[in-house]
Motif scaffolding. Sequence first.
Motif, PDB file in Angstrom:
ATOM      1  N   PHE A   1      68.751  40.079  45.084  1.00  0.00           N
ATOM      2  CA  PHE A   1      69.062  39.398  46.337  1.00  0.00           C
ATOM      3  C   PHE A   1      69.838  38.113  46.074  1.00  0.00           C
ATOM      4  N   PHE A   2      69.398  37.356  45.082  1.00  0.00           N
ATOM      5  CA  PHE A   2      70.082  36.115  44.705  1.00  0.00           C
ATOM      6  C   PHE A   2      71.548  36.407  44.359  1.00  0.00           C
ATOM      7  N   VAL A   3      71.758  37.478  43.583  1.00  0.00           N
ATOM      8  CA  VAL A   3      73.110  37.836  43.167  1.00  0.00           C
ATOM      9  C   VAL A   3      73.963  38.239  44.372  1.00  0.00           C
TER      10      VAL A   3
ATOM     11  N   VAL B   1      72.724  35.318  57.787  1.00  0.00           N
ATOM     12  CA  VAL B   1      71.664  35.738  58.708  1.00  0.00           C
ATOM     13  C   VAL B   1      71.362  37.212  58.483  1.00  0.00           C
ATOM     14  N   VAL B   2      72.420  38.015  58.364  1.00  0.00           N
ATOM     15  CA  VAL B   2      72.227  39.448  58.132  1.00  0.00           C
ATOM     16  C   VAL B   2      71.489  39.663  56.813  1.00  0.00           C
ATOM     17  N   GLN B   3      71.943  38.939  55.760  1.00  0.00           N
ATOM     18  CA  GLN B   3      71.327  39.155  54.455  1.00  0.00           C
ATOM     19  C   GLN B   3      69.867  38.719  54.433  1.00  0.00           C
ATOM     20  N   PHE B   4      69.601  37.536  55.005  1.00  0.00           N
ATOM     21  CA  PHE B   4      68.214  37.067  54.984  1.00  0.00           C
ATOM     22  C   PHE B   4      67.354  37.859  55.950  1.00  0.00           C
TER      23      PHE B   4
ATOM     24  N   ARG C   1      63.848  41.098  53.680  1.00  0.00           N
ATOM     25  CA  ARG C   1      62.557  41.687  54.035  1.00  0.00           C
ATOM     26  C   ARG C   1      62.089  42.691  52.995  1.00  0.00           C
ATOM     27  N   ARG C   2      63.063  43.272  52.279  1.00  0.00           N
ATOM     28  CA  ARG C   2      62.687  44.265  51.270  1.00  0.00           C
ATOM     29  C   ARG C   2      62.478  43.641  49.899  1.00  0.00           C
ATOM     30  N   VAL C   3      62.683  42.330  49.820  1.00  0.00           N
ATOM     31  CA  VAL C   3      62.539  41.680  48.525  1.00  0.00           C
ATOM     32  C   VAL C   3      61.074  41.398  48.246  1.00  0.00           C
ATOM     33  N   HIS C   4      60.638  41.772  47.039  1.00  0.00           N
ATOM     34  CA  HIS C   4      59.247  41.505  46.665  1.00  0.00           C
ATOM     35  C   HIS C   4      59.195  40.265  45.793  1.00  0.00           C
ATOM     36  N   TYR C   5      58.827  39.140  46.371  1.00  0.00           N
ATOM     37  CA  TYR C   5      58.635  37.952  45.540  1.00  0.00           C
ATOM     38  C   TYR C   5      57.248  38.021  44.942  1.00  0.00           C
ATOM     39  N   ARG C   6      57.170  37.689  43.660  1.00  0.00           N
ATOM     40  CA  ARG C   6      55.850  37.745  43.039  1.00  0.00           C
ATOM     41  C   ARG C   6      55.085  36.471  43.277  1.00  0.00           C
TER      42      ARG C   6
END
Lengths: 280, 312
Positions: free
Chosen positions: B232-234, B299-302, B307-312
């Motif tokens: 996501f960061f990339v 806005v679209v990306q966030f 929402r699908r990003v799993h932060y540990r």
Amino acid sequence: MSRVTRPGKVTTTATYVWLTVAALVLLFPVLLTILGGFLPAPALVKQPPGLLDGHYTLENYLAAWQQKVVPLLPAFGNSLFVGLAIMLGHVVTSALAAYALVFVRSPLRTPVFWLFMATIMVPYESIVVPNALFVRSLGIGDNRLALVLPFLANGFGVFLMRQAFRQFPAELRQAAQIDGCGHLRFLFTILLPGCRPAITALAVWSFLQGWNMYFWPLIISSSNNSLNTLQTAVFALRSNESSQPGLLLAGITITLIPTLLLVVFGQRWLVRGFTAGAVK
Amino acid sequence: MTSAKPPDKAPVTPPSATRGGGRVRENLLGLLFVLPGLVGLGVFVIFPLVQAVYLSMMGSDILGNPTRFVGFQHFAELFTPEFGNILLHTLIFTLIVVVGGVVLPMSLAVPLSQKLPGMRVFRTLFTLPFAYSASAAGVVWLLMLDPSMSPVNWLLRLLGVVAPHWTTDSGWALVTVSGVTMWMVSGFNLLVLAAGLAGIDEEVLEAARIDGATGIRQFVSVVLPMISPSLFFVIVTTTLTALQSLGQPQVMTDGGPNGDTSTLVYSIYNQAFHNNNSNYGLASAQGLVLLLVGVLLAVVQFGVIERRVHYR
């Protein structure tokens, strides 16, 4: 795929073949840049360029330094000034602001933090016109300061520093307080040395940003050649000496010296700083 | 390049010192500390933003001095096929750079994450394009594609393919400029993705394999979610880099042929600074469109991807 067991023979072979092919394709421009600068025109200007011809010479470098159209030495000085000034500016302003945002309790903390974050969303190119008019109106259009003035503070730097400071162990902070350590002493003798990896990461990133910056120096130097940075000089060289690819490549290699060194030897700091600060 | 990233929730703060001068002194110190950053960003980001809105509504004389109020005239000028093309080029350029600039480094980072000799050397080599500035990369690639010496054309000829005129064929110029940008961003992106892959817990991979997930299956359902923060960061940073690229089209094609590589940022440069055009009003209006496009994409990306990003 797995890193647990050693991959099988087929996978290993496929891996090396793919990485070698990819390296040949992706790194050919790098090879061309570095070797091409040492090649005389007859060896360089043919299809494909004879990079391994072996008749290397320094004449392109001599020509690049001596050509009068775009003097490279002042451009080198300007680039160094821009890289270092922006690096220093980012580190100082970001560390101070992040300290206040993390360790000084104030109801203004959250709004100020969001203000910093909001500036990250503004692409520099959106405001380049008013900034150019403003810097010109200040009458410093002929001064090196004009190259860096708008870039001394950076919202992303504040973000990175804040992430680093927040991960600083609270017990150490409390211990320092109990010992009667005030804000300034805590910041300079305990916190900053303790956050050296994050600070180094920000410094490396900022220097690369400053050194490689292109749009702004292009505007500033358009009215005054003596404010060329190496990046705008490369473009000017290309416009004036396009018939001498060897000279162009020698000039580009000069611009690449610090950045290649930083990318090769500084990448573990970049990785650590970014993975700790921005990814997790 | 900058990155947009929301702050973590609920700041944890160790209790601060309240000795001596107490509250007032502490607040004063805080103010003093945020001031340099705040002044810098206030004068050179926030205030210019307001000024850009003002300039975008002003007509100017031949020197570019704003002289008369024209309201939304500059924005009305944006509803033309020409500006539509500029937006289209910007989106195509961004799409190629983001997709290619993520897939290519991923296809290298995954094999590089194996425990094999030489992987560190390969990784370092692949990050080298990161050292190039826009103008350096532009000039080097112009030489890479120059018919008199192009190793690319030579390779294609070996394969029996006739090389196009990379920077002057109208169908190819934008692809070429996008490809060079993709090459530039691949170095940094590889670095981030490789760090993400290195952070995967080996036990998780082991468990997945015992459950029968191997190869592609393991990659899609185990590895991808685990490196999703890096991914996501990339994606976010590459989108911003692509949107803000000036050097590649300016150095390689000067927006041409026939405006085919004229992106939003190139157009801002062209209207305001190229050949002393000094069309500051229109350039400011386009700058505001750039801001809007950037915010919309963020806005679209966030909203959609994060929402699908799993932060540990």
